[in-house]
Design an enzyme around this catalytic site. Structure first.
Site, mmCIF file in Angstrom:
data_model
loop_
_atom_site.group_PDB
_atom_site.id
_atom_site.type_symbol
_atom_site.label_atom_id
_atom_site.label_comp_id
_atom_site.label_asym_id
_atom_site.label_seq_id
_atom_site.Cartn_x
_atom_site.Cartn_y
_atom_site.Cartn_z
ATOM 1 N N SER A 141 0.841 -1.184 0.000
ATOM 2 C CA SER A 141 0.000 0.000 0.000
ATOM 3 C C SER A 141 0.885 1.246 0.000
ATOM 4 O O SER A 141 1.668 1.442 -0.933
ATOM 5 C CB SER A 141 -0.969 -0.015 1.192
ATOM 6 O OG SER A 141 -1.952 0.997 1.061
ATOM 7 N N GLU A 245 -2.045 -2.231 -8.127
ATOM 8 C CA GLU A 245 -3.271 -2.500 -7.364
ATOM 9 C C GLU A 245 -3.735 -1.196 -6.759
ATOM 10 O O GLU A 245 -2.974 -0.228 -6.722
ATOM 11 C CB GLU A 245 -3.014 -3.546 -6.277
ATOM 12 C CG GLU A 245 -2.000 -3.135 -5.209
ATOM 13 C CD GLU A 245 -2.561 -2.271 -4.088
ATOM 14 O OE1 GLU A 245 -3.778 -2.373 -3.812
ATOM 15 O OE2 GLU A 245 -1.797 -1.494 -3.495
ATOM 16 N N HIS A 315 -5.239 -4.989 -1.697
ATOM 17 C CA HIS A 315 -5.881 -4.894 -0.395
ATOM 18 C C HIS A 315 -6.901 -6.025 -0.240
ATOM 19 O O HIS A 315 -8.113 -5.814 -0.199
ATOM 20 C CB HIS A 315 -6.548 -3.529 -0.240
ATOM 21 C CG HIS A 315 -5.559 -2.392 -0.111
ATOM 22 N ND1 HIS A 315 -4.737 -2.008 -1.139
ATOM 23 C CD2 HIS A 315 -5.273 -1.582 0.941
ATOM 24 C CE1 HIS A 315 -3.990 -0.990 -0.736
ATOM 25 N NE2 HIS A 315 -4.294 -0.719 0.516
#
Length: 346
Positions: A141, A245, A315
């Site tokens: 992330s 992502e 995630h």
């Protein structure tokens, strides 16, 4: 989510950095640098480069996870600090990372969580110390900022995967042991999950353009990656396999970020493409929205390179642990890729 609040500031800072002459950025290295190998009983450092955890109990859980994997644990002096939504001051968070790499007893650096704020640290990291003490860095992330900056500035292979306070289910823990302890040349293929369906629906991959290609992995979180545009903290994209992502981004924002990658020349340089999950990336109110498939068709399909979407990256509860800088072979028809070379020192 809080990561989004920082994107505009980070992008502006990235554009100004080359002109400011500050920080400790150095010329991009010529080749890869492999981290030292890990074994049970080694000491790892837990650091908090981004947002503070919502509940301090998560700090305890992160320690317990590392201990359950067989490690001794050290924490940074600023590990549990807080400044606004951040896990302490920029200087304090950067000092913890620099100290972890400088500590000869520490064999790996594990990030507690993502969120927002890691990009603020990039001019404060000591890339000379990191290069002289190559060790594994794990997180995802917002940690995308660290992966790209460290790889760009030192050539070090780092690892995009579960944060210390994230889910360490059996899939993630087993993958960690196979990659870090057994040092397997991993095959990354989605877990088949038919459930109660006649035809499986979950964990399906979709080929964008078929074919096979070999190259080094680069990428991470789409929003964090594009916020580094114009800075010296992005790797060379030429001949690389880009994986991406994201989470909680409206399709129009995803489209804008792919446009940034196109305009900066990154998409025209890559040799292959893997898209993971865009979790909760739903259109808002309005007249309509592009779909994710249409966005990928607009930006990726015309490249004519092997590409697929739906990989277990992002995630999600079960996620691949990917070596950023690791050399892989991508098979877009099969929806899989595999490591070609070791990613740790022998």
């Amino acid at each position: 989510m809080d990561r989004r609040l920082f994107i505009g500031t980070a992008a502006l800072a990235g554009l100004l950095l080359p002109l400011a002459g500050g920080g400790r950025a150095i010329a991009s290295p010529a080749g890869r640098l492999l981290p030292v190998a890990l074994k049970r009983g080694d000491t790892v450092a837990l650091v908090s480069p981004s947002s503070q955890v919502d509940d301090s109990f998560n700090l305890q859980l992160a320690r317990e996870v590392m201990e359950a994997l067989g490690f001794k644990v050290r924490t940074g002096a600023n590990y549990a600090a807080r400044r606004g939504h951040l896990a302490g001051s920029d200087a304090g968070r950067a000092d913890d990372i620099n100290a972890a790499f400088a500590d000869r007893d520490v064999k790996a650096v594990i990030c507690v969580r993502g969120g927002s704020g890691a990009a603020r640290l990039l001019p404060l990291l000591d890339y000379g110390v990191i290069r002289a003490n190559p060790k594994a860095l794990l997180g995802y992330s917002d940690i995308t900022a660290l992966h790209n900056a460290i790889h760009a500035q030192t050539g070090l292979v780092t690892f995009h995967g579960p944060n210390g306070s994230g889910s360490w289910n059996s899939f993630n823990a087993d993958q960690f042991r196979r990659l870090f302890f057994k040092r397997e040349l991993m095959q990354y293929r989605n877990v088949a999950d038919a459930g109660d369906e006649l035809v499986p629906r979950k964990n399906r991959t979709v080929t964008i353009t078929g074919g096979k290609v070999r190259g080094e992995l680069v990428g991470g979180n789409l929003a964090v990656l594009t916020a580094l545009a114009g800075s010296p903290y992005l790797p060379d994209f030429r001949g690389k396999i880009l994986f991406l992502e994201d989470v909680e981004e409206a399709p129009y924002r995803v489209d804008r970020m792919f446009s940034t990658l196109k305009l900066m020349g990154a998409l025209d340089q890559i040799a292959g493409f893997i898209f993971g999950e865009c979790t909760d990336c739903n259109p808002g109110d309005g007249y309509g929205s592009l779909t994710l498939q249409e966005i990928l068709d607009d930006y990726i399909l015309p490249l004519g390179i092997p590409a697929y979407r739906g990989a277990m990256i992002g995630h999600i509860r079960q996620q691949f642990i990917l070596p950023v800088g690791g050399r892989v072979e991508l098979d877009a028809d099969a929806g899989s890729f595999r490591l070609l070379e070791p990613v740790f020192q022998s």
